[in-house]
Design an enzyme around this catalytic site. Structure first.
Site, PDB file in Angstrom:
ATOM      1  N   ASP A  80       0.050   5.133   0.879  1.00  0.00           N
ATOM      2  CA  ASP A  80      -0.092   6.120   1.959  1.00  0.00           C
ATOM      3  C   ASP A  80      -0.166   5.436   3.323  1.00  0.00           C
ATOM      4  OD1 ASP A  80      -2.262   8.096  -0.192  1.00  0.00           O
ATOM      5  OD2 ASP A  80      -0.076   8.090  -0.007  1.00  0.00           O
TER       6      ASP A  80
ATOM      7  N   ASP B 221       0.877  -1.152   0.000  1.00  0.00           N
ATOM      8  CA  ASP B 221       0.000   0.000   0.000  1.00  0.00           C
ATOM      9  C   ASP B 221       0.926   1.216   0.000  1.00  0.00           C
ATOM     10  OD1 ASP B 221      -1.420   1.752   2.676  1.00  0.00           O
ATOM     11  OD2 ASP B 221      -2.349   1.673   0.699  1.00  0.00           O
TER      12      ASP B 221
HETATM   13  O1  LIG Z   1      -3.418   3.989   1.665  1.00  0.00           O
HETATM   14  P1  LIG Z   1      -3.580   4.148   0.158  1.00  0.00           P
HETATM   15  O2  LIG Z   1      -4.544   3.164  -0.445  1.00  0.00           O
HETATM   16  O3  LIG Z   1      -2.209   4.177  -0.561  1.00  0.00           O
HETATM   17  O4  LIG Z   1      -4.190   5.654  -0.074  1.00  0.00           O
HETATM   18  C1  LIG Z   1      -5.140   6.185   0.829  1.00  0.00           C
HETATM   19  C2  LIG Z   1      -5.499   7.540   0.277  1.00  0.00           C
HETATM   20  O5  LIG Z   1      -6.037   7.409  -1.004  1.00  0.00           O
HETATM   21  C3  LIG Z   1      -6.568   8.241   1.083  1.00  0.00           C
HETATM   22  O6  LIG Z   1      -7.665   7.334   1.264  1.00  0.00           O
HETATM   23  C4  LIG Z   1      -8.776   8.000   1.876  1.00  0.00           C
HETATM   24  O7  LIG Z   1      -9.826   7.055   2.001  1.00  0.00           O
HETATM   25  P2  LIG Z   1     -11.106   7.131   0.990  1.00  0.00           P
HETATM   26  O8  LIG Z   1     -10.560   6.818  -0.401  1.00  0.00           O
HETATM   27  O9  LIG Z   1     -11.667   8.529   1.087  1.00  0.00           O
HETATM   28  O10 LIG Z   1     -12.053   6.062   1.508  1.00  0.00           O
HETATM   29  C5  LIG Z   1      -8.403   8.530   3.262  1.00  0.00           C
HETATM   30  O11 LIG Z   1      -8.114   7.419   4.101  1.00  0.00           O
HETATM   31  C6  LIG Z   1      -7.160   9.414   3.177  1.00  0.00           C
HETATM   32  O12 LIG Z   1      -6.717   9.746   4.474  1.00  0.00           O
HETATM   33  C7  LIG Z   1      -6.052   8.719   2.442  1.00  0.00           C
HETATM   34  O13 LIG Z   1      -4.969   9.627   2.227  1.00  0.00           O
HETATM   35 MG   LIG Z   2      -2.698   3.301   3.336  1.00  0.00          MG
END
Ligand SMILES: O=P(O)(O)OC[C@@H](O)[C@H]1O[C@@H](OP(=O)(O)O)[C@@H](O)[C@@H](O)[C@@H]1O
Ligand SMILES: [Mg+2]
Ligand SMILES: [Zn+2]
Length: 176
Positions: A9, A7
């Site tokens: 972020d 993953d």
């Molecule tokens: O952890 P990965 O998958 O690499 O990326 C997560 C991000 O796309 C964002 O995903 C969002 O969730 P929602 O997409 O709004 O449910 C939130 O959790 C944000 O805080 C976060 O930065």
């Molecule tokens: Mg993540």
């Protein structure tokens, strides 16, 4: 094939509840960059599967997203390593796509790209959706405590989930 799927972020870089919207907001976790370099130098292929609903939400564009991934590749390259395929889901929660985690479309895409099976492949994430995606395709779910990991750890985990402090600790385990 020594394939590790990450993953993004919260695992490779810091995460934010306000999304990672600009290159300046993309703050690498130094020990994670080193971990990726170490693993790739040891013959591991390190791929990435990341939800990026901020695209669908209009928070940032594809060029900005690609600039973050170019920076990731640059930083790992400076340490003698390389990053494999980076797959992202640009869709929103209501778009009904097959790639947004907890669905496993991105993991399947990575497996197809490398012509390998996913069974037992470690998928390292910080959120429950990452762990669910892993289970959906018989990957080994691995949780790190960085990013949202501590929050995820506060809820019941799927049986068999491996837990590490950070990606560096995952690399130490795989390279031991
Ligand atoms: O952890 P990965 O998958 O690499 O990326 C997560 C991000 O796309 C964002 O995903 C969002 O969730 P929602 O997409 O709004 O449910 C939130 O959790 C944000 O805080 C976060 O930065
Ligand atoms: Mg993540
Ligand atoms: Zn998608």
């Amino acid at each position: 094939m020594k394939l590790l799927i990450l993953d993004r972020d919260g695992v490779i870089n810091e995460d934010s509840d306000a999304y990672i919207k600009t290159l300046d907001e993309w703050i690498p976790i130094p020990s994670s960059i080193t971990a990726i370099a170490r693993l790739s130098q040891a013959g591991w292929t390190v791929a990435v599967a990341t939800n990026q609903s901020g695209i669908a939400r209009g928070y940032y564009d594809l060029a900005t997203l690609e600039s973050m991934h170019a920076r990731l590749r640059e930083l790992v390259g400076e340490q003698g390593g390389e990053v494999g395929l980076i797959v992202y889901c640009p869709h929103g929660p209501d778009d009904g796509c097959e790639c947004r985690k907890p669905k496993a479309g991105m993991l399947r895409q990575i497996a197809a790209h490398y012509g390998t099976d996913l069974a037992g492949i470690w998928f390292v994430g910080d959120s429950s959706g990452d762990l669910q995606a892993a289970l959906a395709v018989d990957c080994q779910p691995v949780l790190v405590k960085t990013g949202k990991g501590e929050r995820t750890l506060a809820k019941p985990l799927p049986p068999g989930t491996l837990v590490f402090d950070d990606l560096a600790a995952v690399a130490d385990q795989l390279l031991s």
